[in-house]
Write a protein that holds these residues in place. Structure first.
Motif, PDB file in Angstrom:
ATOM      1  N   GLU A 204       0.837  -1.202   0.000  1.00  0.00           N
ATOM      2  CA  GLU A 204       0.000   0.000   0.000  1.00  0.00           C
ATOM      3  C   GLU A 204       0.877   1.260   0.000  1.00  0.00           C
ATOM      4  OE1 GLU A 204      -2.927   0.463  -0.858  1.00  0.00           O
ATOM      5  OE2 GLU A 204      -2.866   2.597  -0.340  1.00  0.00           O
ATOM      6  N   GLY A 205       1.937   1.222   0.801  1.00  0.00           N
ATOM      7  CA  GLY A 205       2.858   2.363   0.859  1.00  0.00           C
ATOM      8  C   GLY A 205       3.480   2.622  -0.512  1.00  0.00           C
ATOM      9  N   ARG A 206       3.844   1.548  -1.211  1.00  0.00           N
ATOM     10  CA  ARG A 206       4.461   1.719  -2.534  1.00  0.00           C
ATOM     11  C   ARG A 206       3.447   2.280  -3.535  1.00  0.00           C
ATOM     12  NH1 ARG A 206       6.195  -3.320  -4.643  1.00  0.00           N
ATOM     13  NH2 ARG A 206       5.372  -4.565  -2.933  1.00  0.00           N
ATOM     14  N   ARG A 207       2.195   1.832  -3.381  1.00  0.00           N
ATOM     15  CA  ARG A 207       1.133   2.337  -4.260  1.00  0.00           C
ATOM     16  C   ARG A 207       0.954   3.847  -4.038  1.00  0.00           C
ATOM     17  NH1 ARG A 207      -3.167  -1.747  -3.303  1.00  0.00           N
ATOM     18  NH2 ARG A 207      -1.984  -3.177  -4.587  1.00  0.00           N
ATOM     19  N   GLN A 208       0.954   4.249  -2.770  1.00  0.00           N
ATOM     20  CA  GLN A 208       0.795   5.679  -2.458  1.00  0.00           C
ATOM     21  C   GLN A 208       1.970   6.479  -3.014  1.00  0.00           C
ATOM     22  OE1 GLN A 208       0.276   6.305   1.750  1.00  0.00           O
ATOM     23  NE2 GLN A 208      -1.570   5.053   1.811  1.00  0.00           N
ATOM     24  N   GLY A 209       3.173   5.897  -2.892  1.00  0.00           N
ATOM     25  CA  GLY A 209       4.376   6.561  -3.405  1.00  0.00           C
ATOM     26  C   GLY A 209       4.281   6.776  -4.901  1.00  0.00           C
ATOM     27  N   ALA A 210       3.818   5.746  -5.597  1.00  0.00           N
ATOM     28  CA  ALA A 210       3.710   5.841  -7.062  1.00  0.00           C
ATOM     29  C   ALA A 210       2.679   6.914  -7.431  1.00  0.00           C
ATOM     30  CB  ALA A 210       3.327   4.489  -7.652  1.00  0.00           C
ATOM     31  N   ALA A 211       1.588   6.981  -6.650  1.00  0.00           N
ATOM     32  CA  ALA A 211       0.542   7.972  -6.940  1.00  0.00           C
ATOM     33  C   ALA A 211       1.064   9.386  -6.657  1.00  0.00           C
ATOM     34  CB  ALA A 211      -0.709   7.681  -6.113  1.00  0.00           C
ATOM     35  N   ALA A 212       1.812   9.558  -5.567  1.00  0.00           N
ATOM     36  CA  ALA A 212       2.276  10.894  -5.176  1.00  0.00           C
ATOM     37  C   ALA A 212       3.416  11.400  -6.065  1.00  0.00           C
ATOM     38  CB  ALA A 212       2.737  10.873  -3.722  1.00  0.00           C
ATOM     39  N   PHE A 213       4.364  10.532  -6.343  1.00  0.00           N
ATOM     40  CA  PHE A 213       5.579  10.991  -7.032  1.00  0.00           C
ATOM     41  C   PHE A 213       5.662  10.521  -8.488  1.00  0.00           C
ATOM     42  CE2 PHE A 213       6.771  10.285  -2.478  1.00  0.00           C
ATOM     43  CZ  PHE A 213       6.752  11.623  -2.122  1.00  0.00           C
ATOM     44  N   GLY A 214       4.720   9.688  -8.881  1.00  0.00           N
ATOM     45  CA  GLY A 214       4.795   9.094 -10.215  1.00  0.00           C
ATOM     46  C   GLY A 214       5.619   7.818 -10.123  1.00  0.00           C
ATOM     47  N   ALA A 215       5.191   6.802 -10.860  1.00  0.00           N
ATOM     48  CA  ALA A 215       5.939   5.543 -10.846  1.00  0.00           C
ATOM     49  C   ALA A 215       7.323   5.815 -11.411  1.00  0.00           C
ATOM     50  CB  ALA A 215       5.208   4.499 -11.664  1.00  0.00           C
ATOM     51  N   VAL A 216       8.311   5.038 -10.953  1.00  0.00           N
ATOM     52  CA  VAL A 216       9.669   5.214 -11.471  1.00  0.00           C
ATOM     53  C   VAL A 216       9.653   4.949 -12.973  1.00  0.00           C
ATOM     54  CG1 VAL A 216      12.025   4.344 -11.344  1.00  0.00           C
ATOM     55  CG2 VAL A 216      10.622   4.385  -9.291  1.00  0.00           C
ATOM     56  N   GLN A 217      10.200   5.900 -13.736  1.00  0.00           N
ATOM     57  CA  GLN A 217      10.279   5.700 -15.189  1.00  0.00           C
ATOM     58  C   GLN A 217      11.564   4.955 -15.473  1.00  0.00           C
ATOM     59  OE1 GLN A 217       7.908   6.649 -17.490  1.00  0.00           O
ATOM     60  NE2 GLN A 217       6.741   7.096 -15.629  1.00  0.00           N
ATOM     61  N   GLN A 218      11.439   3.646 -15.649  1.00  0.00           N
ATOM     62  CA  GLN A 218      12.664   2.884 -15.808  1.00  0.00           C
ATOM     63  C   GLN A 218      13.236   3.019 -17.202  1.00  0.00           C
ATOM     64  OE1 GLN A 218      10.943  -0.565 -14.169  1.00  0.00           O
ATOM     65  NE2 GLN A 218      11.853  -0.207 -12.176  1.00  0.00           N
ATOM     66  N   GLY A 219      14.560   3.171 -17.236  1.00  0.00           N
ATOM     67  CA  GLY A 219      15.226   3.374 -18.520  1.00  0.00           C
ATOM     68  C   GLY A 219      15.691   2.082 -19.133  1.00  0.00           C
ATOM     69  N   ASP A 220      16.350   2.234 -20.248  1.00  0.00           N
ATOM     70  CA  ASP A 220      16.843   1.105 -21.015  1.00  0.00           C
ATOM     71  C   ASP A 220      18.279   0.827 -20.556  1.00  0.00           C
ATOM     72  OD1 ASP A 220      17.535  -0.637 -22.946  1.00  0.00           O
ATOM     73  OD2 ASP A 220      17.296   0.737 -24.629  1.00  0.00           O
ATOM     74  N   LEU A 221      18.633  -0.440 -20.457  1.00  0.00           N
ATOM     75  CA  LEU A 221      19.993  -0.771 -20.010  1.00  0.00           C
ATOM     76  C   LEU A 221      20.955  -1.035 -21.165  1.00  0.00           C
ATOM     77  CD1 LEU A 221      19.517  -3.150 -16.941  1.00  0.00           C
ATOM     78  CD2 LEU A 221      20.270  -0.792 -16.917  1.00  0.00           C
ATOM     79  N   GLY A 222      20.491  -0.808 -22.392  1.00  0.00           N
ATOM     80  CA  GLY A 222      21.399  -1.023 -23.531  1.00  0.00           C
ATOM     81  C   GLY A 222      21.398  -2.466 -23.992  1.00  0.00           C
ATOM     82  N   ALA A 223      22.488  -2.866 -24.652  1.00  0.00           N
ATOM     83  CA  ALA A 223      22.542  -4.180 -25.303  1.00  0.00           C
ATOM     84  C   ALA A 223      22.412  -5.318 -24.290  1.00  0.00           C
ATOM     85  CB  ALA A 223      23.852  -4.319 -26.068  1.00  0.00           C
ATOM     86  N   GLN A 224      21.506  -6.240 -24.604  1.00  0.00           N
ATOM     87  CA  GLN A 224      21.185  -7.300 -23.655  1.00  0.00           C
ATOM     88  C   GLN A 224      22.309  -8.326 -23.469  1.00  0.00           C
ATOM     89  OE1 GLN A 224      17.268  -9.189 -24.207  1.00  0.00           O
ATOM     90  NE2 GLN A 224      18.317 -11.117 -23.859  1.00  0.00           N
TER      91      GLN A 224
END
Ligand code: 6PG
Length: 468
Positions: A294-314
């Motif tokens: 629930e805390g993580r859900r609230q965090g995502a709502a308040a601050f926006g979910a982490v926009q995860q980037g690309d790590l490059g070549a797999q």
């Protein structure tokens, strides 16, 4: 052949009783539910040793030859104390109770003292390997008096896992030492599992891989230094399908980790002993944060979910990740063994680190190809920190750069890797000749006149000019 008693016929108790009987030992069984003991007797009808279901504690105690040895496999804490309370008035002097649960080592010390005052013997033993291990050979770490150990050594070593015929079952010292070692085993288990979860996260969120493909990477890692039970089952877990939906099983498991306490205890004890244990701490905290959905859900709502980037070549990325995992694993074990060393000194246990690594080579959850090398490293020089032993120094030199780059990439891509991060910080701090603690000392002296040592007069406590 021995005849021992076993109290607590849960999953582990049942499997361990069958294991002992398979080795030719006789086992009297006691559980609150007689039917559970009877089911074990039926299941073990063809085994070499006799299995005897006992109706009550009196019948159980009478069935055992004197001096009696009783193994207890019930949840630690209250349930164990109730069993001890029930049995001790029925037992005679020199009879032995051995606790095979995950007990807190200080509780074990208390029980040793209390029972020895009554003339009874008490052993605290950690047993690792889950139900499969209990049935086919667990790793066992015992602590208590040598007299107690001598009583059950033979049946337990018979039932334990073997590494090239060497039993993975040993006695390490007095009092709570066996349970302390098992606690640290679990602490390392937490760090190992957290690193695996982070590797999974990088592959899932950074390279967009599906669970089966991630399972294939884990399976490939089995060909190198990461070869271990946990990596093997990580491949199995990642590749499994959910029979209900047909989707990857992993994608259907709620991301909320449980814990029973041994990881947390490891951190608390390490902090008391002044030994770094950041990787286990990171693992415990990650489980705590995961549990707060629930805390993580609230965090995502308040601050926006982490926009995860690309790590490059797999391909290059997963190769670097394997290297990073190797370096981090060496750091985790270095930290773990250093805690054991500090405990040994502080509690005068004279722990043999090589023997501990030897017992962990098979049967236990953290078994891995590296443990045999670890036992050799400590046998050669027990006073040396693990990552300074030649084999491990080379592993660090070959792989630490990858740890640096993987953690850097993960931070940039905003993918959480707390255990890998803790490994890197421990490693970098460990090779920093000039740290920043001079500032801490200056501040302590400025506000509290706590004194410091000068670089040109070590050993002498002085104050700074702010006190003139
Ligand atoms: C083992 C395991 C075992 C148990 C842990 C799990 O060595 O066989 O460590 O003891 O699975 O206690 O601990 P958590 O529930 O805290 O993860």
């Amino acid at each position: 052949m021995a005849h021992v008693g076993l109290v607590g016929i849960g999953v582990m108790g049942r499997e361990f009783a069958l294991n002992l009987a398979e080795e030719g030992h006789s086992v009297s069984l006691l559980d609150r539910t007689l039917a559970k003991s009877e089911a074990v007797v039926d299941a073990g009808a063809d085994l070499a040793g006799d299995l005897l279901a006992c109706r009550d504690a009196e019948a159980f105690v009478q069935s055992l030859p004197s001096p009696r040895s009783v193994l207890v496999l019930v949840p630690s804490g209250g349930p164990l104390d109730s069993v001890i309370e029930m049995l001790s008035p029925l037992l005679e002097k020199r009879d032995l109770i051995a606790d095979l649960g995950n007990s807190y080592y200080k509780e074990t010390e208390r029980r040793v003292t209390e029972l020895e005052a009554k003339g009874l013997l008490f052993l605290g033993m950690g047993i690792s390997g889950g139900a499969e291990g209990a049935r086919h050979g667990p790793a066992i770490m015992a602590g208590g008096s040598e007299e107690s150990w001598a009583r059950v050594k033979a049946p337990l070593q018979d039932a334990s896992a073997k590494f090239e015929d060497d039993p993975c079952c040993d006695w390490f010292g007095p009092g709570g030492s066996g349970h302390f070692i098992k606690m640290l085993h679990n602490g390392i288990e937490y760090a190992d599992m957290q690193m695996i979860a982070e590797a999974y996260g990088l592959m899932r969120d950074g390279w967009g891989m599906d669970a089966a493909a991630i399972g294939d990477v884990f399976a490939k890692w089995m060909n190198g230094p990461l070869n271990s039970y946990l990596i093997e089952i990580a491949a199995e877990v990642a590749r499994a399908d959910d029979p209900k939906t047909g989707k990857a099983m992993l994608d259907m498991i709620l991301d909320k980790a449980g814990q029973k306490g041994t990881g947390r205890w490891s951190v608390i004890e390490a902090l008391h002993l002044g030994a770094p244990i950041g990787m286990v701490q990171a693992a415990v905290e990650a489980r705590n944060v995961s549990a707060d959905i629930e805390g993580r859900r609230q965090g995502a709502a308040a601050f926006g979910a982490v926009q995860q980037g690309d790590l490059g070549a797999q391909d290059a990325g997963t190769a670097a990740l394997e290297q990073a995992m190797i370096a981090a694993k060496v750091c985790a074990y270095t930290q773990g063994f250093e805690v054991l060393r500090r405990a040994s000194e502080a509690f005068e246990w004279c722990l043999d680190l090589a023997a501990i690594a030897r017992v962990w080579r098979a049967g236990c959850i953290i078994r891995s190809v590296l443990l045999d090398d670890m036992s050799d490293a400590f046998a050669q020089d027990g006073a040396r920190r693990l990552f300074f032993a030649p084999k491990f120094e080379t592993l660090m030199k070959d792989n630490a750069e990858a740890l640096q780059s993987v953690v850097g990439m993960a931070v940039t891509a905003r993918i959480e890797v707390p255990a890998l991060f803790a490994a890197l910080s421990y490693f970098n701090a460990s090779r920093t000749e000039r740290s920043t603690a001079n500032m801490i000392q200056g501040l302590r002296d400025r506000f509290g006149a706590h004194t410091f040592e000068r670089v040109d007069a070590v050993g002498e406590k002085v104050n700074g000019p702010w006190h003139d």
